[in-house]
Scaffold this active site. Sequence first.
Site, PDB file in Angstrom:
ATOM      1  CD  GLU A  28       2.355   7.564   6.315  1.00 57.13           C
ATOM      2  OE1 GLU A  28       2.355   8.451   7.099  1.00 57.13           O
ATOM      3  OE2 GLU A  28       0.878   6.174   6.444  1.00 57.13           O
ATOM      4  CD  GLU A  85     -15.678  -2.804  -7.155  1.00 54.28           C
ATOM      5  OE1 GLU A  85     -16.578  -2.973  -7.932  1.00 54.28           O
ATOM      6  OE2 GLU A  85     -15.401  -3.258  -6.613  1.00 54.28           O
TER       7      GLU A  85
END
EC number: 4.2.1.126
Length: 297
Positions: free
Chosen positions: A115, A84
Amino acid sequence: MIDLSTLTTERRNDETFNLDQMTVKEALVKMNNEDKKVAYAVEEALPNIEPVISSAIEAFNKGGRLIYMGAGTSGRLGVLDAAECVPTFGVPATQVVGLIAGGDKAMTVAVEGAEDSLELGRQDLIDLNLSENDLVLGIAASGRTPYVIGALDYAKEIGAKRASLSCNLNAEISKHAEFPIEVDCGPEFLTGSTRLKSGTAQKLILNMISTISMIGIGKVYNNLMVDVKPTNEKLVERSKRIIMQATDCTYEEAEEKFNEANQDVKLAIVMLLTDCAAEEGKTKLVKANGFVKNTLN
């Protein structure tokens, strides 16, 4: 075996023990009440968020980057916030970067084991050519994700600045960061589902970090996003409206200067406020380090 029992994010919420017996309305009210706690929890962390923003501004001024790293929801939120920044503040996609354990595929599907790898976090930063001018922000609701720890430890080796964001107090990743942020939102509405309150807290904090650091490098005039990129019809019209709001000019004047400035909102504003042509406006902005206010002196 990993002991998660001490983590707030893994505890059962006393308020929602009978969740499966609630009506839709009852569940909605309960969930909304839990969500109300998030902003107050973030408020408690403001003193620890401030130095992260200052460090990001420093990194940008040195030509460095802000790099978000996380797994699962934490990683996705980092990627979202980074993406963004490009249309909102007109920065290159390389200035604020979001990395997620498992790569792009992990944005939509779980990548098993990604992860849990210290080495993967390290390697992702090596592939990004991490430098000492960069700031790495490791995001992990649990506060113990190996991918994030591996990344922070590599950042330390390189001499890059290190920050962390966790939704548990006394988090493991805090030990690997210079600027740790810990937010205690209490147990989740749905036990262990950290995409809920924890994810909301992380999003609020990432909003703060990216937005206020961009203010710090001249991407905002008053409260207007003057470096917005007009990539569609809506943003073209918003750009003209921003010019009008910044200069009190008419729609026609805003449109004229917008076109003369080659759709550069900030430049059009400077042209109107200082009554100059495009080339002179560009020179003024360079001398002002991109701050519109500083072109008015």
